[in-house]
Design an enzyme around this catalytic site. Structure first.
Site, PDB file in Angstrom:
ATOM      1  N   TYR A 131       0.825  -1.209   0.000  1.00 40.96           N
ATOM      2  CA  TYR A 131       0.000   0.000   0.000  1.00 40.96           C
ATOM      3  C   TYR A 131       0.858   1.257   0.000  1.00 40.96           C
ATOM      4  CZ  TYR A 131      -3.735   3.260   0.786  1.00 40.96           C
ATOM      5  OH  TYR A 131      -4.624   4.289   0.621  1.00 40.96           O
TER       6      TYR A 131
ATOM      7  N   PHE B 176      -6.525  22.265 -24.211  1.00 39.63           N
ATOM      8  CA  PHE B 176      -6.890  20.863 -24.397  1.00 39.63           C
ATOM      9  C   PHE B 176      -8.165  20.641 -23.584  1.00 39.63           C
ATOM     10  CE2 PHE B 176      -7.065  16.358 -23.529  1.00 39.63           C
ATOM     11  CZ  PHE B 176      -7.144  15.922 -24.836  1.00 39.63           C
ATOM     12  N   THR B 177      -9.014  19.745 -24.047  1.00 42.63           N
ATOM     13  CA  THR B 177     -10.362  19.584 -23.477  1.00 42.63           C
ATOM     14  C   THR B 177     -10.349  19.431 -21.950  1.00 42.63           C
ATOM     15  OG1 THR B 177     -10.212  17.223 -23.959  1.00 42.63           O
ATOM     16  CG2 THR B 177     -11.338  18.593 -25.584  1.00 42.63           C
TER      17      THR B 177
ATOM     18  N   ASP C  64       2.490  20.926 -19.759  1.00 41.14           N
ATOM     19  CA  ASP C  64       1.645  19.779 -20.108  1.00 41.14           C
ATOM     20  C   ASP C  64       2.497  18.887 -21.013  1.00 41.14           C
ATOM     21  OD1 ASP C  64      -0.138  17.965 -21.071  1.00 41.14           O
ATOM     22  OD2 ASP C  64      -1.653  19.417 -21.681  1.00 41.14           O
TER      23      ASP C  64
ATOM     24  N   LYS D 205       0.766   8.567 -23.256  1.00 44.31           N
ATOM     25  CA  LYS D 205       1.231   8.950 -24.594  1.00 44.31           C
ATOM     26  C   LYS D 205       2.701   8.551 -24.732  1.00 44.31           C
ATOM     27  CE  LYS D 205      -2.640  11.569 -24.220  1.00 44.31           C
ATOM     28  NZ  LYS D 205      -3.456  11.658 -22.998  1.00 44.31           N
TER      29      LYS D 205
ATOM     30  N   ARG E 109     -12.135  16.646 -33.765  1.00 45.79           N
ATOM     31  CA  ARG E 109     -11.474  17.696 -33.004  1.00 45.79           C
ATOM     32  C   ARG E 109     -11.912  19.016 -33.620  1.00 45.79           C
ATOM     33  NH1 ARG E 109      -9.211  15.120 -28.336  1.00 45.79           N
ATOM     34  NH2 ARG E 109     -11.453  15.190 -28.191  1.00 45.79           N
TER      35      ARG E 109
ATOM     36  N   PHE F 116     -18.114  15.500 -26.323  1.00 44.33           N
ATOM     37  CA  PHE F 116     -17.704  14.657 -27.465  1.00 44.33           C
ATOM     38  C   PHE F 116     -17.674  13.170 -27.119  1.00 44.33           C
ATOM     39  CE2 PHE F 116     -13.447  14.180 -25.770  1.00 44.33           C
ATOM     40  CZ  PHE F 116     -13.300  15.335 -25.010  1.00 44.33           C
TER      41      PHE F 116
END
Ligand code: F0G
Length: 467
Positions: free
Chosen positions: A73, A125-126, A216, A259, A383, A450
């Site tokens: 944990y 970005f969303t 980011d 990514k 997009r 979306f």
């Protein structure tokens, strides 16, 4: 030996069979899915270019790493490996793991934004903008104008417009700016990189005003590769060194590990300020999990630590970007309007130019994702106006200048032959583009519409261009 041919720098150890159903079946299924590619079942997709997020293939080393998962944990050894990788490859002082990128976005927004503050960014970005807004912040786009022009071939369309940033500082005052949200590469602009020269200028300006830069960094290695390829003075530097230099110009980061870092799930928030780290460490317990796992299993932290190292490998990163550019070149040669230059994680089709008979309020990009799926079982993502959502103040749609369809290439998953099939599918749709109907939105969720919105095809209106 001088080589003119090209091959992926890996061989395939395990295969996952693909299923290719009939066009009629796809037409039925996409209608059932409300003409939304997010709602189609993955097994009904032939080639899945919905996203490059969490869809990559892990290496044998990463799979081996999973077996070394320490699921304690607290204080799992894998956490320390991940922390060491973040220090070694990115140079940030402190980090907390999160379940994925948006977990980190949530934390940073809560830590740094007070209601009414501004958050400038090199395009939105969303999920990033939504977390800024949920914390009471106001997003302000400070990217260069070229980023909004799909035909501009400027190589660093991710750059910040220093004048726009300075105007904002003068207008609202530096104290009312929570931080600058700086993305490497810029997803919504087409996967476009920012140059180091621009980053250095931005750093100078923000330092004068005591404004933090939060990075980011979901696709930082891809950005570093483009700098190596295109920016004067960097051809002899390694992608690893450039990646670290990029990070050194920022104060902290939010990262989706799904990514560049080549994992199916995971992320982290990094920060250099010790006081903020203490706060983040406390907050992560509330929303993600203990600060030594933050929503990730030990095995996943191990895979991400290994993935971070693999992401800056020169053979890997050049092959990755080569695949994207290979597809882009085929579409461009066929006369299909795409965003130029081709970015690093996907090819973006300019749906407004591809389907000139469909006005933006009839969702041309969404309509094109449907046509590509029906034609060849290729799944892509909208997009454009659907992704952009609504203006909080007016309630009207945001009307983005870019109305795009993204063909995102997962890392190490498909071969160049798959990309040939994708190109053929897009070309077939292009040849009968005036038959593609627009859409009407019949269900709209409140947040990030979306993902779950439903549509119907517009019937009864003339679809063909006159003449
Ligand atoms: N920032 C950028 C630039 C992204 O592209 C994403 C995710 C995130 C943050 C959020 O990370 O998904 O791990 O929570 N982009 C995915 C995409 C969803 O398809 O482009 P996440």
């Amino acid at each position: 030996m001088k080589r003119t041919t090209y091959a992926e720098p890996y061989k395939i150890k395990m295969v996952e069979p693909l299923r290719n159903i009939s066009r009629r079946e796809r037409e039925r299924l996409v209608k059932l899915a409300g003409y939304n590619t997010f709602q189609v079942k993955a097994e009904d997709v032939y080639i899945d270019l919905l996203t490059d997020s969490g869809t990559g293939a892990m290496s044998d080393r990463q799979w081996a790493g999973l077996m070394m998962g320490d699921e304690s944990y607290s204080g799992s050894r894998n956490f320390y490996h991940l922390e060491a990788a973040v220090h070694q490859y990115y140079g940030y002082k402190y980090m907390v793991p999160t379940h994925q990128g948006r977990g980190a976005e949530h934390l940073i927004a809560r830590l740094l934004i007070k209601p009414g503050m501004y958050v400038p960014g090199n395009m939105y970005f969303t999920s990033t903008r939504l977390h800024q807004e949920l914390a009471g912040g106001v997003f302000e786009d400070v990217i260069i104008d070229e980023a909004h022009d799909p035909d501009s071939t400027f190589p660093f369309k991710g750059n910040v417009d220093l004048q726009k940033l300075e105007n904002l500082i003068n207008k609202v005052g530096a104290a009312n700016i929570a931080y600058l949200s700086l993305a490497t590469t810029v997803n919504m602009a087409g996967g476009q990189p920012i140059s180091l020269e621009n980053m250095k200028q931005v750093r100078k300006l923000t330092e004068q005003h005591n404004i933090r830069i939060i990075h980011d960094m979901a696709r930082v290695a891809e950005n570093a590769y483009m700098i190596q390829q295109l920016e004067p003075g960097y051809a002899d530097k390694t992608v690893a060194a450039i990646t670290k230099e990029i990070c050194s110009l920022t104060d902290g980061a939010v990262m989706s590990g799904k990514k560049d870092a080549l994992v199916n799930i995971g992320g982290m928030m990094a920060i250099n300020d010790q006081g903020l780290y203490e706060e983040a460490k406390n907050l992560v317990v509330v929303y993600e999990g203990m600060h030594t796992y933050g929503g990730m299993a030990g095995r996943d932290m191990e895979a991400m630590a290994i993935g971070i190292a693999e992401s800056v490998d020169e053979a890997h990163i050049s092959s990755r970007v080569h695949q994207v550019h290979y597809l882009g070149a085929q579409l461009r040669e066929a006369g299909i309007p795409i965003v130029n230059p081709v970015g690093t994680h996907g090819v973006y089709i300019n749906a407004a130019a591809f389907l000139p008979h469909i006005p933006q309020v009839k969702f041309p990009a969404q309509a094109l994702t449907v046509a590509l799926y029906e034609e060849g079982g290729v799944r892509s993502v909208e997009r454009g106006i659907v992704s952009a959502g609504r203006n909080k103040e007016t309630g009207d749609h945001h009307y983005p200048s870019l109305e795009l369809v993204r063909l995102a290439i997962p890392r190490r998953v498909y071969t160049l032959s798959h990309l040939d099939v994708v190109a053929e599918t897009a070309i077939n749709v292009f040849e009968k583009r005036y038959d593609v109907p627009g859409l009407e939105m019949v269900f709209e969720p409140k947040y990030m519409r979306f993902f779950q919105a439903r549509f119907e095809q517009v019937v009864g209106e003339p679809q063909r261009m006159p003449g």
